[in-house]
Design a protein around this motif. Structure first.
Motif, PDB file in Angstrom:
ATOM      1  N   THR A 200       7.337 -39.951 -18.982  1.00 22.99           N
ATOM      2  CA  THR A 200       8.181 -38.753 -19.072  1.00 22.99           C
ATOM      3  C   THR A 200       8.644 -38.580 -20.519  1.00 22.99           C
ATOM      4  O   THR A 200       8.935 -39.560 -21.204  1.00 22.99           O
ATOM      5  CB  THR A 200       9.418 -38.866 -18.149  1.00 22.99           C
ATOM      6  OG1 THR A 200      10.156 -40.052 -18.508  1.00 22.99           O
ATOM      7  CG2 THR A 200       9.020 -38.938 -16.687  1.00 22.99           C
ATOM      8  N   PRO A 201       8.711 -37.345 -20.984  1.00 26.65           N
ATOM      9  CA  PRO A 201       9.068 -37.104 -22.383  1.00 26.65           C
ATOM     10  C   PRO A 201      10.575 -37.261 -22.614  1.00 26.65           C
ATOM     11  O   PRO A 201      11.351 -37.368 -21.666  1.00 26.65           O
ATOM     12  CB  PRO A 201       8.644 -35.644 -22.595  1.00 26.65           C
ATOM     13  CG  PRO A 201       8.761 -35.029 -21.252  1.00 26.65           C
ATOM     14  CD  PRO A 201       8.412 -36.105 -20.260  1.00 26.65           C
ATOM     15  N   THR A 223       9.311 -37.006 -34.439  1.00 27.00           N
ATOM     16  CA  THR A 223       9.429 -35.885 -35.374  1.00 27.00           C
ATOM     17  C   THR A 223       8.763 -36.280 -36.691  1.00 27.00           C
ATOM     18  O   THR A 223       9.082 -37.313 -37.272  1.00 27.00           O
ATOM     19  CB  THR A 223      10.908 -35.545 -35.599  1.00 27.00           C
ATOM     20  OG1 THR A 223      11.632 -36.737 -35.928  1.00 27.00           O
ATOM     21  CG2 THR A 223      11.520 -34.938 -34.336  1.00 27.00           C
ATOM     22  N   LEU A 224       7.849 -35.433 -37.142  1.00 28.19           N
ATOM     23  CA  LEU A 224       7.050 -35.753 -38.322  1.00 28.19           C
ATOM     24  C   LEU A 224       7.234 -34.703 -39.416  1.00 28.19           C
ATOM     25  O   LEU A 224       7.371 -33.513 -39.136  1.00 28.19           O
ATOM     26  CB  LEU A 224       5.559 -35.791 -37.959  1.00 28.19           C
ATOM     27  CG  LEU A 224       5.125 -36.778 -36.873  1.00 28.19           C
ATOM     28  CD1 LEU A 224       3.615 -36.683 -36.677  1.00 28.19           C
ATOM     29  CD2 LEU A 224       5.522 -38.201 -37.251  1.00 28.19           C
ATOM     30  N   TYR A 225       7.201 -35.167 -40.662  1.00 29.05           N
ATOM     31  CA  TYR A 225       7.239 -34.271 -41.828  1.00 29.05           C
ATOM     32  C   TYR A 225       5.909 -33.517 -41.947  1.00 29.05           C
ATOM     33  O   TYR A 225       5.876 -32.321 -42.210  1.00 29.05           O
ATOM     34  CB  TYR A 225       7.514 -35.104 -43.086  1.00 29.05           C
ATOM     35  CG  TYR A 225       7.479 -34.354 -44.379  1.00 29.05           C
ATOM     36  CD1 TYR A 225       8.182 -33.152 -44.542  1.00 29.05           C
ATOM     37  CD2 TYR A 225       6.764 -34.847 -45.468  1.00 29.05           C
ATOM     38  CE1 TYR A 225       8.151 -32.468 -45.755  1.00 29.05           C
ATOM     39  CE2 TYR A 225       6.738 -34.173 -46.685  1.00 29.05           C
ATOM     40  CZ  TYR A 225       7.433 -32.997 -46.821  1.00 29.05           C
ATOM     41  OH  TYR A 225       7.403 -32.328 -48.014  1.00 29.05           O
ATOM     42  N   PRO A 229       3.539 -33.560 -33.744  1.00 31.12           N
ATOM     43  CA  PRO A 229       4.222 -34.692 -33.109  1.00 31.12           C
ATOM     44  C   PRO A 229       3.383 -35.288 -31.992  1.00 31.12           C
ATOM     45  O   PRO A 229       2.627 -34.584 -31.323  1.00 31.12           O
ATOM     46  CB  PRO A 229       5.497 -34.050 -32.549  1.00 31.12           C
ATOM     47  CG  PRO A 229       5.194 -32.603 -32.427  1.00 31.12           C
ATOM     48  CD  PRO A 229       4.197 -32.277 -33.503  1.00 31.12           C
ATOM     49  N   GLU A 230       3.527 -36.590 -31.808  1.00 33.96           N
ATOM     50  CA  GLU A 230       2.897 -37.227 -30.645  1.00 33.96           C
ATOM     51  C   GLU A 230       3.680 -38.463 -30.237  1.00 33.96           C
ATOM     52  O   GLU A 230       4.431 -39.026 -31.025  1.00 33.96           O
ATOM     53  CB  GLU A 230       1.428 -37.563 -30.914  1.00 33.96           C
ATOM     54  CG  GLU A 230       1.185 -38.460 -32.090  1.00 33.96           C
ATOM     55  CD  GLU A 230      -0.290 -38.797 -32.243  1.00 33.96           C
ATOM     56  OE1 GLU A 230      -0.999 -38.905 -31.234  1.00 33.96           O
ATOM     57  OE2 GLU A 230      -0.736 -38.972 -33.386  1.00 33.96           O
ATOM     58  N   TYR A 231       3.480 -38.829 -28.992  1.00 26.80           N
ATOM     59  CA  TYR A 231       4.107 -40.042 -28.458  1.00 26.80           C
ATOM     60  C   TYR A 231       3.115 -41.185 -28.606  1.00 26.80           C
ATOM     61  O   TYR A 231       2.228 -41.356 -27.783  1.00 26.80           O
ATOM     62  CB  TYR A 231       4.442 -39.849 -26.981  1.00 26.80           C
ATOM     63  CG  TYR A 231       5.631 -38.952 -26.714  1.00 26.80           C
ATOM     64  CD1 TYR A 231       6.926 -39.449 -26.814  1.00 26.80           C
ATOM     65  CD2 TYR A 231       5.457 -37.628 -26.329  1.00 26.80           C
ATOM     66  CE1 TYR A 231       8.023 -38.640 -26.547  1.00 26.80           C
ATOM     67  CE2 TYR A 231       6.545 -36.810 -26.058  1.00 26.80           C
ATOM     68  CZ  TYR A 231       7.830 -37.330 -26.172  1.00 26.80           C
ATOM     69  OH  TYR A 231       8.908 -36.541 -25.907  1.00 26.80           O
ATOM     70  N   ASN A 232       3.234 -41.915 -29.682  1.00 25.19           N
ATOM     71  CA  ASN A 232       2.247 -42.979 -29.908  1.00 25.19           C
ATOM     72  C   ASN A 232       2.896 -44.336 -30.175  1.00 25.19           C
ATOM     73  O   ASN A 232       2.222 -45.258 -30.603  1.00 25.19           O
ATOM     74  CB  ASN A 232       1.313 -42.607 -31.064  1.00 25.19           C
ATOM     75  CG  ASN A 232       2.082 -42.324 -32.337  1.00 25.19           C
ATOM     76  OD1 ASN A 232       3.300 -42.461 -32.366  1.00 25.19           O
ATOM     77  ND2 ASN A 232       1.381 -41.911 -33.376  1.00 25.19           N
ATOM     78  N   ARG A 233       4.219 -44.421 -29.946  1.00 23.29           N
ATOM     79  CA  ARG A 233       4.892 -45.699 -30.198  1.00 23.29           C
ATOM     80  C   ARG A 233       5.825 -45.999 -29.036  1.00 23.29           C
ATOM     81  O   ARG A 233       7.020 -45.733 -29.095  1.00 23.29           O
ATOM     82  CB  ARG A 233       5.691 -45.607 -31.499  1.00 23.29           C
ATOM     83  CG  ARG A 233       5.184 -46.561 -32.586  1.00 23.29           C
ATOM     84  CD  ARG A 233       6.131 -46.588 -33.757  1.00 23.29           C
ATOM     85  NE  ARG A 233       6.292 -45.293 -34.366  1.00 23.29           N
ATOM     86  CZ  ARG A 233       6.072 -45.022 -35.639  1.00 23.29           C
ATOM     87  NH1 ARG A 233       5.661 -45.979 -36.446  1.00 23.29           N
ATOM     88  NH2 ARG A 233       6.262 -43.810 -36.111  1.00 23.29           N
TER      89      ARG A 233
END
Ligand code: MG
Length: 264
Positions: A200-201, A223-225, A229-233
């Protein structure tokens, strides 16, 4: 032209087109501006008064006296920011700091102040941030932006109260530099399957100076500069992190930071 020659010419043309396409794809190096959104600008709302003494069940993370609850993010040494007159001020050379404690779901209150004589513009004016879960060194994690957004235009998905490059705040409730701002944030952490895939996000609800700015928004990942974005961690529990941004403007300050853990 013979059939054979025609096919040969077509082949060269197709090969050339392929090279052009491949070059275009290779040439599309991701840039920060690819993920900036500039319009529409949220309406400006002048906040009322706000007051938030910690409730009885809160964990106080900063009460104005010391940084016992905090470490430097990168080397885990005692947090190298400055405490004076009941206020915590960013020390940019020390880098980001984060809580020793780790959290899953919580309600967070904190207050922050842009210096009266702030300088710079856009993202270079009082930039800091609250990483609602710090998932690694540097800026790894999920950031709600801290910035001087009082009459300071920037991309709206990077202004104060944005979920950085993911969610524009519903309003601009910014007080002017020199005044204290409040954030009240509800963080619902992402959950993960046993194989590390997302179950779940994450969700965020947030108030800036008592004004709703994020209403249970779903995050698309960290959140990326640059980039998407991705859920990878995957993580279980994580610290809360404050950002020492490298912009050259005078450092901002924090006070009255507390958190209430919420059930899973
Ligand atoms: Mg920031």
């Amino acid at each position: 032209m013979s059939i054979r020659a025609f096919i040969s010419v077509c082949g060269v043309a197709l090969a050339a087109a392929g090279v052009v396409l491949a070059t275009a794809q290779q040439g599309a190096k991701p840039r920060p501006e690819d993920t900036e959104v500039w319009e529409p600008e949220p309406p400006v709302v002048t906040p009322g008064s706000t007051d938030a003494e910690p409730p009885s069940d809160a964990i106080v993370l900063f009460d104005g006296t010391n940084l016992d609850e905090w470490v430097n993010t990168n080397d885990k040494a005692p947090a190298g920011w400055t405490v004076a007159d009941g206020v915590l001020t960013v020390e940019k050379k020390a880098g980001n700091i984060e809580t020793k404690r780790t959290f899953r779901n919580y309600q967070l209150h904190l207050e922050w102040r842009i210096p009266t004589h702030i300088t710079g513009e856009g993202q270079g004016r009082g930039n800091s941030g609250v990483f609602l879960a710090s998932t690694g060194p540097g800026d790894a994690g999920y950031e709600i932006q801290v910035l001087d957004s009082f009459e300071n235009r920037t991309y709206v998905n990077g202004m104060a109260g944005s979920i950085y490059k993911q969610h524009i705040p519903l309003a601009n409730a910014m007080r002017r530099p020199g005044e204290w701002q409040t954030y009240d944030i509800v963080w619902t952490a992402p959950t993960w399957n046993a194989d590390g895939s997302l179950r779940t996000p994450a969700y965020v609800t947030a108030f800036h100076n008592g004004v709703l700015i994020q209403n249970h928004v779903e995050l698309k990942g960290e959140t990326l500069y640059i980039g998407q974005p991705e859920y990878n961690r995957p993580y279980d529990r994580a610290p809360i992190k404050l950002q020492a941004h490298g912009d050259p403007s005078p450092p901002i300050s924090f006070r009255n930071i507390w958190v209430r853990e919420l059930p899973d």
